[in-house]
Design a protein around this motif. Structure first.
Motif, PDB file in Angstrom:
ATOM      1  N   SER A 137       0.816  -1.217   0.000  1.00 11.81           N
ATOM      2  CA  SER A 137       0.000   0.000   0.000  1.00 11.81           C
ATOM      3  C   SER A 137       0.849   1.265   0.000  1.00 11.81           C
ATOM      4  O   SER A 137       0.346   2.355  -0.260  1.00 11.81           O
ATOM      5  N   ILE A 138       2.130   1.139   0.299  1.00  9.35           N
ATOM      6  CA  ILE A 138       3.030   2.294   0.350  1.00  9.35           C
ATOM      7  C   ILE A 138       4.025   2.173  -0.811  1.00  9.35           C
ATOM      8  O   ILE A 138       4.802   1.219  -0.869  1.00  9.35           O
ATOM      9  N   PRO A 139       4.037   3.122  -1.747  1.00  3.84           N
ATOM     10  CA  PRO A 139       4.882   3.006  -2.943  1.00  3.84           C
ATOM     11  C   PRO A 139       6.339   3.358  -2.680  1.00  3.84           C
ATOM     12  O   PRO A 139       6.839   4.380  -3.129  1.00  3.84           O
ATOM     13  N   SER A 140       7.006   2.524  -1.947  1.00  2.00           N
ATOM     14  CA  SER A 140       8.434   2.718  -1.670  1.00  2.00           C
ATOM     15  C   SER A 140       9.133   1.392  -1.893  1.00  2.00           C
ATOM     16  O   SER A 140       8.504   0.337  -1.858  1.00  2.00           O
ATOM     17  N   ARG A 205       0.191  17.529   0.515  1.00  2.00           N
ATOM     18  CA  ARG A 205      -0.826  16.849  -0.282  1.00  2.00           C
ATOM     19  C   ARG A 205      -0.436  15.389  -0.502  1.00  2.00           C
ATOM     20  O   ARG A 205       0.353  15.079  -1.381  1.00  2.00           O
ATOM     21  N   THR A 206      -0.968  14.532   0.316  1.00  2.59           N
ATOM     22  CA  THR A 206      -0.684  13.107   0.208  1.00  2.59           C
ATOM     23  C   THR A 206      -1.795  12.325   0.878  1.00  2.59           C
ATOM     24  O   THR A 206      -2.467  12.844   1.778  1.00  2.59           O
ATOM     25  N   ASP A 207      -2.011  11.108   0.405  1.00  3.44           N
ATOM     26  CA  ASP A 207      -3.008  10.254   1.055  1.00  3.44           C
ATOM     27  C   ASP A 207      -2.343   9.279   2.009  1.00  3.44           C
ATOM     28  O   ASP A 207      -2.903   8.254   2.356  1.00  3.44           O
ATOM     29  N   ALA A 228       4.715   4.489   8.273  1.00  4.44           N
ATOM     30  CA  ALA A 228       3.778   5.135   7.362  1.00  4.44           C
ATOM     31  C   ALA A 228       2.521   4.294   7.234  1.00  4.44           C
ATOM     32  O   ALA A 228       2.570   3.060   7.286  1.00  4.44           O
ATOM     33  N   LEU A 229       1.393   4.980   7.075  1.00  2.00           N
ATOM     34  CA  LEU A 229       0.103   4.327   6.885  1.00  2.00           C
ATOM     35  C   LEU A 229      -0.641   5.023   5.756  1.00  2.00           C
ATOM     36  O   LEU A 229      -0.525   6.235   5.579  1.00  2.00           O
ATOM     37  N   ARG A 230      -1.387   4.255   4.996  1.00  2.00           N
ATOM     38  CA  ARG A 230      -2.228   4.821   3.950  1.00  2.00           C
ATOM     39  C   ARG A 230      -3.478   5.432   4.566  1.00  2.00           C
ATOM     40  O   ARG A 230      -4.059   4.879   5.489  1.00  2.00           O
TER      41      ARG A 230
END
Length: 256
Positions: A137-140, A205-207, A228-230
């Protein structure tokens, strides 16, 4: 009485599987080299990936042009760009080893995606990522490089540096505008007052939401640990004490 022939049953055909995208196919090719022999010929890459020979040749040619892959008389192999990513990761093996258990414990305690990063110029490089099912879910990804001021981990590191040091990092032409630099220093003020603890600002600005704390050494910050969490309202603030503790434990392990 004439019997009517039964109508043939209609067969429900499954929809065709979606065709893999370019990124997926490129990843399949790179995976062959990272897990297989040092050198491979075109036919071998095609066979191992299941891609048509013509498609494999076209994608390999693009990877060679971008220096992800090399090509000589012995076939194809990993190129200088891929090795540069590897060096970034393995040059910090001591830090990764010190943080390994801490990152896993932090992930188990929060169920969030946990990162370890280091500063490289005015960018951060991701050394480790622990996410379990939430990882996708986290684009890293490990090895990726992002400008420090665009990440919470980077802000945690910059927040441990003197303003003059931050300015030197961004002195290169075309780095960030004077207005963006002034905004960065305003953002770093509260982080400095929290001794490097950084949280996703409300105006970013991020979700996703994240919190990070620096791993420090005798001469300044060595890296940062974050969770980090979505979700725009993800309650990462409650994890701040755990993230700070994880960074302090990693710092202590590095100094012993």
């Amino acid at each position: 009485m004439t019997a009517l022939a039964a109508e043939p049953a209609t067969t429900q055909l499954a929809p065709p599987a979606p065709r893999p995208g370019v990124i997926e196919r490129l990843t399949d090719i790179l995976d062959v080299f990272t897990h297989g022999p040092d050198h491979l010929f075109l036919e071998e890459v095609s066979g191992l990936t299941g891609l048509p020979r013509s498609t494999t040749f076209r994608l390999l040619r693009q990877l060679v042009e971008m220096q992800w892959i090399d090509h000589d008389e012995r076939g194809y192999r990993l190129g200088p760009r891929m090795h540069a990513v590897g060096r970034r990761v393995f040059d910090h093996a001591h830090l990764r080893a010190a943080a390994a258990n801490v990152l896993n414990e932090l992930h188990l305690a929060t169920s969030a995606v946990v990162h370890l990063v280091v500063l490289d110029g005015n960018a951060v490089v991701y050394l480790d990522k622990v996410g379990g099912p939430a990882g996708a879910s986290i684009p890293s990804r490990v090895g990726i490089q992002i400008r420090a001021h665009r990440t919470i981990s980077g802000l945690a590191i910059l927040g441990c540096m003197h303003p003059e040091e931050v300015d030197r990092l961004y002195d290169e032409p075309g780095s960030i505008s004077p207005r963006a630099r002034a905004r960065l220093h305003r953002r770093l003020g509260p982080i400095r007052r929290r001794h490097g603890l950084a949280l996703t600002p409300a105006d970013m600005r991020t979700d996703m939401r994240a919190v990070a704390a620096p791993v420090t050494g005798p001469h300044g910050p060595l890296g940062a640990i974050s969770v980090a969490l979505r979700g725009p309202d993800a309650p990462v603030e409650k994890f701040a004490p755990m993230v700070r503790r994880a960074a302090l434990e990693t710092t202590a392990l590095l100094t012993h």
